[in-house]
Design an enzyme around this catalytic site. Structure first.
Site, short mmCIF file in Angstrom:
data_model
loop_
_atom_site.label_atom_id
_atom_site.label_comp_id
_atom_site.label_asym_id
_atom_site.label_seq_id
_atom_site.Cartn_x
_atom_site.Cartn_y
_atom_site.Cartn_z
N GLN A 11 -3.57 -3.12 -2.76
CA GLN A 11 -3.62 -1.61 -2.75
C GLN A 11 -3.60 -0.88 -1.40
O GLN A 11 -4.11 -1.45 -0.48
CB GLN A 11 -4.59 -1.19 -3.46
CG GLN A 11 -4.46 -1.56 -5.14
CD GLN A 11 -5.91 -1.10 -5.75
OE1 GLN A 11 -6.55 -2.00 -6.51
NE2 GLN A 11 -5.97 0.10 -5.94
N SER A 90 -5.78 -9.34 -2.21
CA SER A 90 -6.57 -8.73 -3.28
C SER A 90 -5.62 -8.85 -4.47
O SER A 90 -5.35 -10.09 -4.82
CB SER A 90 -6.97 -7.16 -2.73
OG SER A 90 -7.84 -6.77 -3.82
N LEU A 91 -5.12 -7.69 -4.93
CA LEU A 91 -4.38 -7.90 -6.14
C LEU A 91 -2.92 -9.00 -5.85
O LEU A 91 -2.52 -9.43 -6.69
CB LEU A 91 -3.97 -6.32 -6.84
CG LEU A 91 -2.49 -5.89 -5.85
CD1 LEU A 91 -1.23 -6.26 -6.85
CD2 LEU A 91 -2.88 -4.58 -6.13
N ARG A 115 -7.03 -6.55 -14.95
CA ARG A 115 -7.83 -6.40 -13.71
C ARG A 115 -7.68 -5.12 -13.28
O ARG A 115 -8.71 -4.41 -12.80
CB ARG A 115 -6.97 -7.27 -12.59
CG ARG A 115 -7.61 -7.58 -11.26
CD ARG A 115 -6.75 -8.24 -10.21
NE ARG A 115 -7.77 -8.60 -8.98
CZ ARG A 115 -7.46 -7.76 -7.89
NH1 ARG A 115 -6.87 -6.58 -8.07
NH2 ARG A 115 -8.12 -8.22 -6.87
N HIS A 194 -14.20 -5.01 -3.75
CA HIS A 194 -14.81 -6.24 -3.17
C HIS A 194 -16.07 -6.20 -2.52
O HIS A 194 -16.70 -6.53 -1.57
CB HIS A 194 -13.83 -6.55 -2.00
CG HIS A 194 -12.33 -7.08 -2.37
ND1 HIS A 194 -12.20 -8.02 -3.08
CD2 HIS A 194 -11.06 -6.36 -2.47
CE1 HIS A 194 -10.83 -8.10 -3.16
NE2 HIS A 194 -10.24 -6.95 -3.04
N GLN A 247 -13.13 -12.98 -6.60
CA GLN A 247 -12.47 -12.32 -5.83
C GLN A 247 -12.60 -10.90 -5.48
O GLN A 247 -12.88 -10.47 -4.54
CB GLN A 247 -11.24 -12.78 -5.70
CG GLN A 247 -9.92 -12.25 -4.52
CD GLN A 247 -8.92 -11.26 -5.28
OE1 GLN A 247 -9.21 -10.50 -6.14
NE2 GLN A 247 -7.77 -11.47 -4.80
#
Length: 309
Positions: A11, A90-91, A115, A194, A247
């Site tokens: 992102q 991340s994603l 998610r 996170h 994660q």
């Protein structure tokens, strides 16, 4: 012979129009996008013409950016370029699961849609923000984070660490950094990602991907380096589920990931998707690496031609 890694952005790199060129020019990309549109109607309109605010909402950002990232990888493979290793920020790690065969691509898309919803709900429950802190001693920054009750979460590259937390706490940290003359940049994300604030999202994702009626999990055909460990994914089902689920609420060890890839012989890194953020991290982490970015037809053709040489 070059050893190649595909890298998938997270992102913050999104923009309206991303992926449109590849959708219009690569048959395999169009077919996958059209399938994704049946799973989540309206996604292509958001990708190609969504407003900045619309694309910033996590529940929209993640499925849109997933498609933009994976489009570049599909086009590369279709042009004969195969990765020896994969990592996603991340994603982007969910994209990596789809490209490695850990999940079928359409299942990976369904997972990233879930998610995004889970993380949006967590972000709505706890307003937060993230900033990238530049050229500050790691130990000093970590101590400052403890003092203000925020979290150092993304260890991007030498000299850059992202901090995440509640908005008011981040604002106080920004004041302290300014007093010290430390540069920082606000990130275009919509929550304290996170961090422990994402624990409910982690548990929700664990339940989602653990549903055997919805997802079939396979051993990765290509090594996928995990954000949480900076090492290749485990080869057991429970380990895979735990790695991708946890994660969300843990730090991204990106600098360590790049160093581990380089130690394994990777010398060529191709950032797949919009922006060149990850390419910048590679440049500052792995001196002498070959670095490319593919986000549209022109960049695809250029990279394929370069690699043929």
């Amino acid at each position: 012979m070059n050893k190649i890694a595909f890298l998938f952005a997270g992102q913050g790199s999104q923009y309206a129009g991303m992926g449109k060129d590849l959708y219009e020019n690569v048959t395999e990309v169009k077919e996958f996008f059209d399938t994704a549109e049946t799973v989540r109607p309206g996604t292509l309109d958001q990708m190609f013409s969504g407003t900045e605010e619309e694309l910033k909402r996590t529940e929209n950002t993640q499925p849109c950016l997933f498609l933009a990232d994976i489009a570049s990888a599909i086009a590369l493979v279709n042009s004969g370029v195969e990765p020896d290793a994969i990592a996603g920020f991340s994603l982007g790690e969910v994209v990596a699961m789809g490209m490695s065969g850990t999940l079928a691509k359409d299942d990976a898309f369904r997972l990233v849609c879930k998610r995004g919803k889970l993380m949006q709900a967590a972000a709505d429950a706890q307003k937060g923000s993230m900033i990238a802190v530049m050229r500050m001693d790691k130990s000093e920054l970590e101590s400052l984070c403890d003092e203000f009750g925020v979290y150092p979460v993304n260890y991007n590259c030498p000299g850059q660490i992202v901090v995440s937390g509640e908005e008011d706490r981040i604002e106080k940290l920004k004041e302290a950094l300014s007093e010290k003359g430390v540069r920082f940049v606000a990130l275009a994300v919509g929550g304290p990602f996170h961090t422990p604030y994402m624990k409910e999202a982690s548990l929700g994702l664990q339940e989602e991907i653990g549903n055997e009626n919805l997802y079939s999990i396979n051993d990765p055909k290509t090594p996928v380096y995990a954000n949480m460990t900076a090492k290749p994914y485990p080869d057991d089902k429970e380990g895979i589920i735990d790695t991708i689920s946890n994660q969300i609420s843990n730090s991204v060890k990106w600098e360590e990931t790049l160093n581990n890839m380089a130690a394994a012989g990777i010398d060529t890194f191709i950032e797949c998707g919009p922006g060149k953020t990850l390419s910048g991290f590679v440049k500052r982490t792995v001196p002498g690496a070959n670095i490319y970015n593919v986000s549209d037809i022109d960049s695809l053709n250029k990279v394929v031609e370069e690699l043929k040489k």
